[in-house]
Design a protein around this motif. Structure first.
Motif, PDB file in Angstrom:
ATOM      1  N   MET A  39       0.947  -1.240  -0.080  1.00 52.03           N
ATOM      2  CA  MET A  39      -0.073   0.016   0.124  1.00 52.03           C
ATOM      3  C   MET A  39       0.808   1.286   0.000  1.00 52.03           C
ATOM      4  O   MET A  39       0.395   2.503  -0.602  1.00 52.03           O
ATOM      5  CB  MET A  39      -1.077   0.050   1.232  1.00 52.03           C
ATOM      6  N   ASP A  40       1.869   0.909   0.598  1.00 51.81           N
ATOM      7  CA  ASP A  40       2.780   2.230   0.709  1.00 51.81           C
ATOM      8  C   ASP A  40       2.967   2.678  -0.757  1.00 51.81           C
ATOM      9  O   ASP A  40       3.331   3.910  -1.107  1.00 51.81           O
ATOM     10  CB  ASP A  40       4.109   2.340   1.447  1.00 51.81           C
ATOM     11  N   SER A  41       3.676   1.823  -1.538  1.00 54.36           N
ATOM     12  CA  SER A  41       4.090   1.955  -2.923  1.00 54.36           C
ATOM     13  C   SER A  41       3.299   2.442  -3.606  1.00 54.36           C
ATOM     14  O   SER A  41       3.269   3.465  -4.676  1.00 54.36           O
ATOM     15  CB  SER A  41       4.889   0.613  -3.513  1.00 54.36           C
ATOM     16  N   ILE A  42       2.010   1.881  -3.482  1.00 50.45           N
ATOM     17  CA  ILE A  42       0.882   2.433  -4.366  1.00 50.45           C
ATOM     18  C   ILE A  42       0.334   3.796  -3.920  1.00 50.45           C
ATOM     19  O   ILE A  42       0.010   4.521  -4.850  1.00 50.45           O
ATOM     20  CB  ILE A  42      -0.502   1.268  -4.032  1.00 50.45           C
ATOM     21  N   THR A  43       0.605   4.110  -2.640  1.00 42.10           N
ATOM     22  CA  THR A  43       0.115   5.498  -2.263  1.00 42.10           C
ATOM     23  C   THR A  43       1.146   6.591  -2.871  1.00 42.10           C
ATOM     24  O   THR A  43       1.007   7.620  -3.156  1.00 42.10           O
ATOM     25  CB  THR A  43       0.163   5.413  -0.750  1.00 42.10           C
ATOM     26  N   GLU A  44       2.724   6.070  -2.804  1.00 41.86           N
ATOM     27  CA  GLU A  44       3.500   6.879  -3.384  1.00 41.86           C
ATOM     28  C   GLU A  44       3.427   7.219  -4.756  1.00 41.86           C
ATOM     29  O   GLU A  44       3.947   8.581  -5.169  1.00 41.86           O
ATOM     30  CB  GLU A  44       5.053   6.206  -3.054  1.00 41.86           C
ATOM     31  N   VAL A  45       3.051   6.228  -5.693  1.00 33.05           N
ATOM     32  CA  VAL A  45       3.048   6.873  -7.172  1.00 33.05           C
ATOM     33  C   VAL A  45       1.710   7.482  -7.343  1.00 33.05           C
ATOM     34  O   VAL A  45       0.660   6.835  -7.345  1.00 33.05           O
ATOM     35  CB  VAL A  45       3.318   5.480  -7.776  1.00 33.05           C
ATOM     36  N   PRO A  46       1.788   8.429  -8.162  1.00 35.12           N
ATOM     37  CA  PRO A  46       0.602   9.107  -8.540  1.00 35.12           C
ATOM     38  C   PRO A  46       0.181   8.482  -9.810  1.00 35.12           C
ATOM     39  O   PRO A  46       0.501   7.676 -10.487  1.00 35.12           O
ATOM     40  CB  PRO A  46       1.092  10.624  -8.887  1.00 35.12           C
ATOM     41  N   PRO A  47      -1.262   8.780  -9.977  1.00 31.39           N
ATOM     42  CA  PRO A  47      -1.701   8.318 -11.003  1.00 31.39           C
ATOM     43  C   PRO A  47      -0.981   8.428 -12.565  1.00 31.39           C
ATOM     44  O   PRO A  47      -0.479   9.708 -12.539  1.00 31.39           O
ATOM     45  CB  PRO A  47      -3.342   9.118 -11.294  1.00 31.39           C
ATOM     46  N   GLY A  48      -0.773   7.427 -13.201  1.00 30.88           N
ATOM     47  CA  GLY A  48      -0.054   7.546 -14.510  1.00 30.88           C
ATOM     48  C   GLY A  48       1.550   7.527 -14.114  1.00 30.88           C
ATOM     49  O   GLY A  48       2.212   7.462 -15.128  1.00 30.88           O
TER      50      GLY A  48
END
Lengths: 486, 211
Positions: A398-407
């Motif tokens: 979840m941290d990595s998913i949160t860190e990367v913005p859409p696109g």
């Protein structure tokens, strides 16, 4: 070349693939019990028949019949799992208990060499394959007669094979079954290596005892079985079934017969030596009715592997089955497809011991160097496959998913950096390069790359260290036995 | 004087925090910024490229090294510019009109920046006019075109034609890349070069601007 790394046998985390429901299992079990109690199994060995009779089997005209209770009682004495020791303890393997062990092809009299010649195999080929098994991490067990050294005399060939199995690899290996005397030599050499008590505590040898199907164990196999059972070495009781020739043509009948034959062999083993390690073996395939040739890699045999593994589990026995089977004459697309199709059910059914996992070609008549390397690439992938799916917090990322913005992209997140090297990359044999990079490297196909890999592996000629005194003792045993073969 | 070999190591390991700190300290101690770049940072990126080519480094490692390089360059470049030094080249990069797939383009961007190029990232879905503007107003002398789809690939040709019409084709080198793109296609549409991965795109760009 990558440094030699450790590779442990597969420890299954996924549930086994089972194709028989309770009713199906019951039907096969009933048919098998009828074969054992009404029709019986022939044992071509007087002493074996005496032992069976003394323990309650009905023996008549060389045929032993078993009541279901007798079978249950004796099969239950065989261990559910056991450790086979290797001269390097890090390579000890556990048969049973949800692990899968891979060993090379066994028995071919021919090789397909790196020059593309199909020729009789020699001692040099045998040594090469032992080295390859030793140096390939996904091969956990050196196996036995990886190829037949046909340039050596039959009477003493087993001695050279054993000596080389011990010298050139420190993984576990198999004993000779070509005669009771050869079995005794195998035990004697294992005793030199581990001590008399050492091999009784934990077996050092695994021996292939085939039923001469239908419903027959021959004298030679029974002689070897007795030697190994008395020494508490492990036997793999394996009916060799070609459906339509050595068993009914239909799979259900073949499975019922196979089950009866295996259990009869295991009962005898336990009556000789209660608690001696024994494995439920399956080597079940079809024939081509146009020619009478066996077919290896057929879908029927793969379903057979799944069902056989389930039957073995039902009886609480380690299971041997599956392999990189193919009927193809070359390490080509057919060979690759059939091998994957045949290895997968062994993996998903949690087979304990997969003989013929690498190098098998042309119905097992030929050992192919290139296919050995290609099969090992499949085995490498299977190690990854069997790990299943990790669902811990870190894997959910979840941290990595949160860190990367859409696109955005995950290529350089801290999480990716921490994890990416654990993913499957193979051993470098399968090609994942761009067309241009691939072309620049010569535009080679998988077989050609496999040939280069084998040349690379064989260039390094450092056998794992062996205690000098032990080596000397083994060598002088071999010399002595060659002078006065028993 | 700080140990500048650590700058080499920081870039090689992809440690941006360290590369920034070392450069700041070295400059405070009076180091020549040009020396930092040419003797430590560029050799480190060359080693990164070598490791990538020999399968020791993978894409994530390539990217963090490029980031460590870029972080250090952000401090150094203004000083060099003030002295009148020019970057190796100015690269205008983007995915062609109609194509929105930018991971490959971003990889090449990061590697070019790490390789000492000034990168003018025009983004995705870039019309020829936008590249032409970058050539005319920002002195881009390399244009890097990216396309992932066979349906957008022809736009590379259209874009190069537009450069000719605008009279800027002679001032620039055009390099192209993307999954369906080949060396043959590059030749057919009159591009100056093609590379099949981000690391070799840097090598390609260097060889073209040094000609």
């Amino acid at each position: 070349m990558k440094a030699r790394h450790e590779c442990q046998p597969i420890r299954h985390t996924l549930p086994p693939h089972e194709i028989l429901g309770r009713e199906g299992l019951e039907r096969l079990h009933k048919a098998s019990s009828r074969i054992l109690s009404e029709l019986g199994v022939e044992f071509q060995d007087e002493e074996a028949l005496e032992i069976l009779r003394a323990h309650g089997a009905r023996v008549e005209n060389g045929i032993a019949r078993f009541e279901p209770r007798l079978v249950e009682e004796w099969v239950a004495r065989a261990p559910r799992q056991f450790v086979q020791r290797a001269r390097n303890p890090r390579h000890d393997v556990t048969l049973g208990g949800g692990q899968t062990i891979f060993a090379p092809v066994y028995g071919p009299p021919f090789v397909l060499d790196l020059e593309g010649r199909r020729r009789s195999s020699t001692l040099e080929d045998f040594q090469n394959f032992v080295r390859l098994a030793s140096r390939t991490p996904v091969i956990h067990h050196t196996g036995g007669a990886i190829v037949e050294p046909t340039d050596l005399p039959v009477e003493t060939r087993h001695l050279d094979m054993l000596l080389n199995l011990i010298r050139l690899s420190d993984k576990p290996f198999m004993g000779s079954v070509t005669s009771p005397g050869h079995a005794a030599d195998s035990v004697a050499m294992a005793e030199i290596l581990f001590g008399k008590d050492g091999i009784r505590e934990r077996p050092a040898l695994l021996a292939l005892i085939n039923a001469n199907s239908p419903r027959r164990f021959d004298g030679r196999m029974l002689g070897a079985l007795k030697v190994y059972a008395r020494a508490r070495q492990a036997v793999v009781i394996t009916p060799f079934l070609l459906q339509g020739a050595m068993s009914p043509v239909t799979l259900a009948g073949a499975l019922a017969q196979q089950n009866a034959e295996v259990l009869a062999g295991i009962v005898l083993t336990q009556m000789i030596e209660p608690g001696a390690p024994a494995v439920y073996g399956s080597f079940l395939t079809t024939i081509d009715f146009r020619s009478g040739q066996p077919i290896f890699g057929s879908p029927e045999s793969q379903v057979g592997t799944l069902a056989s593994a389930q039957l073995a589990r039902h009886h609480g026995l380690p299971f041997r089955g599956g392999g990189a089977f193919t009927s193809s004459k070359l390490p080509d697309a057919q060979a690759a497809a059939e091998s994957v199709m045949s290895l997968l059910p062994a993996l998903t059914s949690h087979a304990s011991f997969v003989l013929h996992a690498a190098g098998w070609l042309e119905n097992g008549l030929v050992a192919s160097y290139e296919k050995f390397a290609l099969d090992c690439e499949i085995l490498e992938a299977m190690h990854h496959w069997s790990r299943g799916l990790d669902l811990c917090d870190d894997a959910l990322a979840m941290d990595s998913i949160t860190e990367v913005p859409p696109g955005g992209q995950h290529l350089e997140t801290e999480h990716t950096l921490r994890h990416f090297r654990k993913g499957f990359r193979g051993t470098g044999l399968f090609d994942y390069a761009s067309f241009e990079s691939w072309s620049k490297e010569g535009g080679l196909d998988a077989r050609a790359r496999a040939g280069s890999r084998i040349r690379e592996l064989l260039r390094d000629d450092q056998p794992p260290p062996l205690d000098r005194a032990t080596e000397k003792e083994l060598a002088s045993f071999v010399t002595r036995r060659k002078e006065s073969p028993g | 004087m700080s140990d500048l070999q650590q700058l080499y190591t920081a870039v090689l390991d992809g440690n941006a925090r360290a590369s920034k700190a070392i450069v700041e300290q070295a400059l405070a101690e009076g180091a020549d910024p040009q020396v930092l770049v040419t003797q430590y940072m560029i050799p480190a990126m060359d080693e990164v490229g070598r490791r990538f080519e020999s399968n020791e480094y993978f894409v994530p490692e390539l990217l963090i090294s490029a980031r460590a390089m870029k972080t250090a360059l952000q401090i150094i470049t203004p000083l060099l510019t003030a002295k009148g030094a020019q970057p190796i080249a100015r690269v205008a990069i983007g995915t062609v009109k109609g194509d929105l797939h930018d991971i490959g383009k971003n990889l090449v961007s990061a590697m070019l920046e790490g390789g000492g190029f000034q990168v003018l990232d025009c983004g995705v879905d870039v019309a020829a006019e936008k590249f032409i503007e970058a050539i005319k107003t920002k002195q881009a002398n390399v244009v890097a075109l990216s396309a992932l789809l066979t349906t957008t690939m022809p736009m590379m040709k259209t874009t190069i034609e537009a450069f000719k019409t605008a009279g800027v084709r002679g001032q620039i080198k055009v390099i192209i890349g993307g999954a369906p793109v080949t060396q043959k296609y590059a030749e057919e549409i009159g591009a100056d070069g093609y590379a099949d991965n981000a690391s070799s795109a840097v090598t390609l760009a260097r060889s073209l601007v040094s000609k």
